[in-house]
Design a protein around this motif. Sequence first.
Motif, PDB file in Angstrom:
ATOM      1  N   GLN A  75      66.869 -14.470  53.848  1.00 23.24           N
ATOM      2  CA  GLN A  75      66.071 -15.675  53.658  1.00 23.24           C
ATOM      3  C   GLN A  75      66.877 -16.927  54.009  1.00 23.24           C
ATOM      4  OE1 GLN A  75      62.843 -15.254  52.715  1.00 23.24           O
ATOM      5  NE2 GLN A  75      63.283 -13.067  52.739  1.00 23.24           N
ATOM      6  N   THR A  76      66.229 -17.880  54.654  1.00 21.37           N
ATOM      7  CA  THR A  76      66.861 -19.175  54.886  1.00 21.37           C
ATOM      8  C   THR A  76      66.654 -20.032  53.644  1.00 21.37           C
ATOM      9  OG1 THR A  76      64.815 -19.856  55.980  1.00 21.37           O
ATOM     10  CG2 THR A  76      66.623 -19.181  57.396  1.00 21.37           C
ATOM     11  N   VAL A  77      67.742 -20.539  53.109  1.00 21.50           N
ATOM     12  CA  VAL A  77      67.686 -21.354  51.889  1.00 21.50           C
ATOM     13  C   VAL A  77      68.222 -22.744  52.213  1.00 21.50           C
ATOM     14  CG1 VAL A  77      68.485 -21.592  49.514  1.00 21.50           C
ATOM     15  CG2 VAL A  77      67.950 -19.322  50.431  1.00 21.50           C
ATOM     16  N   PHE A  78      67.454 -23.757  51.848  1.00 20.13           N
ATOM     17  CA  PHE A  78      67.786 -25.141  52.194  1.00 20.13           C
ATOM     18  C   PHE A  78      68.111 -25.947  50.942  1.00 20.13           C
ATOM     19  CE2 PHE A  78      66.388 -29.562  52.988  1.00 20.13           C
ATOM     20  CZ  PHE A  78      67.215 -29.882  54.061  1.00 20.13           C
ATOM     21  N   GLU A  79      69.255 -26.638  50.963  1.00 22.05           N
ATOM     22  CA  GLU A  79      69.666 -27.513  49.859  1.00 22.05           C
ATOM     23  C   GLU A  79      69.571 -28.962  50.335  1.00 22.05           C
ATOM     24  OE1 GLU A  79      70.413 -26.741  46.836  1.00 22.05           O
ATOM     25  OE2 GLU A  79      70.565 -24.547  46.964  1.00 22.05           O
ATOM     26  N   GLY A  80      68.504 -29.645  49.921  1.00 20.22           N
ATOM     27  CA  GLY A  80      68.258 -31.001  50.390  1.00 20.22           C
ATOM     28  C   GLY A  80      69.358 -31.986  50.041  1.00 20.22           C
ATOM     29  N   LYS A  81      70.021 -31.784  48.904  1.00 23.31           N
ATOM     30  CA  LYS A  81      71.060 -32.722  48.472  1.00 23.31           C
ATOM     31  C   LYS A  81      72.271 -32.718  49.403  1.00 23.31           C
ATOM     32  CE  LYS A  81      69.782 -32.474  43.581  1.00 23.31           C
ATOM     33  NZ  LYS A  81      70.199 -32.099  42.211  1.00 23.31           N
ATOM     34  N   LEU A  82      72.450 -31.620  50.149  1.00 24.23           N
ATOM     35  CA  LEU A  82      73.587 -31.531  51.066  1.00 24.23           C
ATOM     36  C   LEU A  82      73.245 -32.023  52.470  1.00 24.23           C
ATOM     37  CD1 LEU A  82      74.958 -27.986  50.097  1.00 24.23           C
ATOM     38  CD2 LEU A  82      75.778 -30.218  49.307  1.00 24.23           C
ATOM     39  N   CYS A  83      71.969 -32.217  52.738  1.00 22.79           N
ATOM     40  CA  CYS A  83      71.517 -32.544  54.092  1.00 22.79           C
ATOM     41  C   CYS A  83      71.779 -34.013  54.430  1.00 22.79           C
ATOM     42  CB  CYS A  83      70.026 -32.238  54.215  1.00 22.79           C
ATOM     43  SG  CYS A  83      69.328 -32.611  55.835  1.00 22.79           S
ATOM     44  N   ASP A  86      52.482 -19.699  53.750  1.00 22.02           N
ATOM     45  CA  ASP A  86      52.970 -20.917  53.100  1.00 22.02           C
ATOM     46  C   ASP A  86      54.071 -21.576  53.925  1.00 22.02           C
ATOM     47  OD1 ASP A  86      51.270 -20.518  50.977  1.00 22.02           O
ATOM     48  OD2 ASP A  86      52.766 -19.477  49.754  1.00 22.02           O
ATOM     49  N   LEU A  87      54.124 -22.888  53.855  1.00 22.28           N
ATOM     50  CA  LEU A  87      55.211 -23.637  54.466  1.00 22.28           C
ATOM     51  C   LEU A  87      56.400 -23.671  53.507  1.00 22.28           C
ATOM     52  CD1 LEU A  87      53.214 -26.723  55.822  1.00 22.28           C
ATOM     53  CD2 LEU A  87      54.015 -24.756  57.147  1.00 22.28           C
ATOM     54  N   TYR A  88      57.598 -23.689  54.066  1.00 22.76           N
ATOM     55  CA  TYR A  88      58.804 -23.844  53.251  1.00 22.76           C
ATOM     56  C   TYR A  88      59.141 -25.329  53.230  1.00 22.76           C
ATOM     57  CZ  TYR A  88      63.670 -23.207  51.690  1.00 22.76           C
ATOM     58  OH  TYR A  88      64.858 -23.263  51.007  1.00 22.76           O
ATOM     59  N   ILE A  89      59.070 -25.936  52.055  1.00 24.63           N
ATOM     60  CA  ILE A  89      59.294 -27.375  51.912  1.00 24.63           C
ATOM     61  C   ILE A  89      60.629 -27.622  51.217  1.00 24.63           C
ATOM     62  CG2 ILE A  89      58.391 -29.546  51.026  1.00 24.63           C
ATOM     63  CD1 ILE A  89      56.549 -28.303  53.043  1.00 24.63           C
ATOM     64  N   GLY A  90      61.463 -28.471  51.825  1.00 23.87           N
ATOM     65  CA  GLY A  90      62.728 -28.867  51.222  1.00 23.87           C
ATOM     66  C   GLY A  90      62.681 -30.326  50.806  1.00 23.87           C
ATOM     67  N   ASN A  91      62.984 -30.582  49.538  1.00 23.29           N
ATOM     68  CA  ASN A  91      62.952 -31.954  49.016  1.00 23.29           C
ATOM     69  C   ASN A  91      64.372 -32.490  48.820  1.00 23.29           C
ATOM     70  OD1 ASN A  91      59.989 -32.189  48.610  1.00 23.29           O
ATOM     71  ND2 ASN A  91      60.327 -30.503  47.178  1.00 23.29           N
ATOM     72  N   ASP A  92      64.483 -33.561  48.050  1.00 25.86           N
ATOM     73  CA  ASP A  92      65.765 -34.177  47.670  1.00 25.86           C
ATOM     74  C   ASP A  92      66.518 -34.779  48.851  1.00 25.86           C
ATOM     75  OD1 ASP A  92      65.386 -33.457  44.980  1.00 25.86           O
ATOM     76  OD2 ASP A  92      66.284 -31.484  45.317  1.00 25.86           O
TER      77      ASP A  92
END
Length: 245
Positions: free
Chosen positions: A143-151, A191-197
């Motif tokens: 799985q691709t996992v996204f951490e918005g705080k690091l982006c 479903d769409l994968y949404i990344g916040n933060d």
Amino acid sequence: ENAFPWIEADAGIEFDKWGLPKLNESTLQSTQPKVFFGGDAAFGPKNIIWAAAHGHDAAISIHKMLIGENVEDRPAPGMNIVSQKMGIHEWSYDNAPTIDHRFKVPHRPKAEALKDIMAEVELGFDPKLAFEEARRCLNCDIQTVFEGKLCIECDACVDICPMDCITFTDNGEEKELRTRLMAPAMNPTQDLYIGNDLKTGRVMVKDEDVCLHCGLCAERCPTGAWDMRKYYVEMTQAEHACRKQ
């Protein structure tokens, strides 16, 4: 006539019009509470994967019955995701995407197959073909996992994605948001994968319907905001793991 002519009519086990036992599909318990079925005997011809799953489910039911618990109280499976990162930009799986079509299993020539009824028609893959077919794997368990705080919103992942399935944009209603992606996501059942933060208040949107799980976004990301993680499902086993705590 069903496959169980040896079962006495007064044993308390009922059968349907196809000769299959009437079962609770979750517990695999028959109308005789102490008898459980699985595999082809339960629901007709399927495959060995279903048979193994039925064995697990029936074992849990039998264990619960023997210790006096409700067999319909099914324990939930455990789930876990583990990073596959081996270095800064290295992963413990082959992530090279390929556009090869499915390789056909070689068959014995028709003349030979018709001459000998005992001859195997499918010859199977040789090592080379097996390797090429295996390379088509999309690593669906990764799985691709996204951490918005690091982006830092550098768009490096957007640039390298071979499927244009990553977009950074303003948030909005899903139906309208789907039309604003790099490649419009027109499959509403996925479903769409949404990344916040994100620092700008925007969102990262990934269309899972076309993602190849190739990991190029994670390899390109300079801050490690993207990670590739292996998804594990730990099925509950009979005995202590399925008991009430």
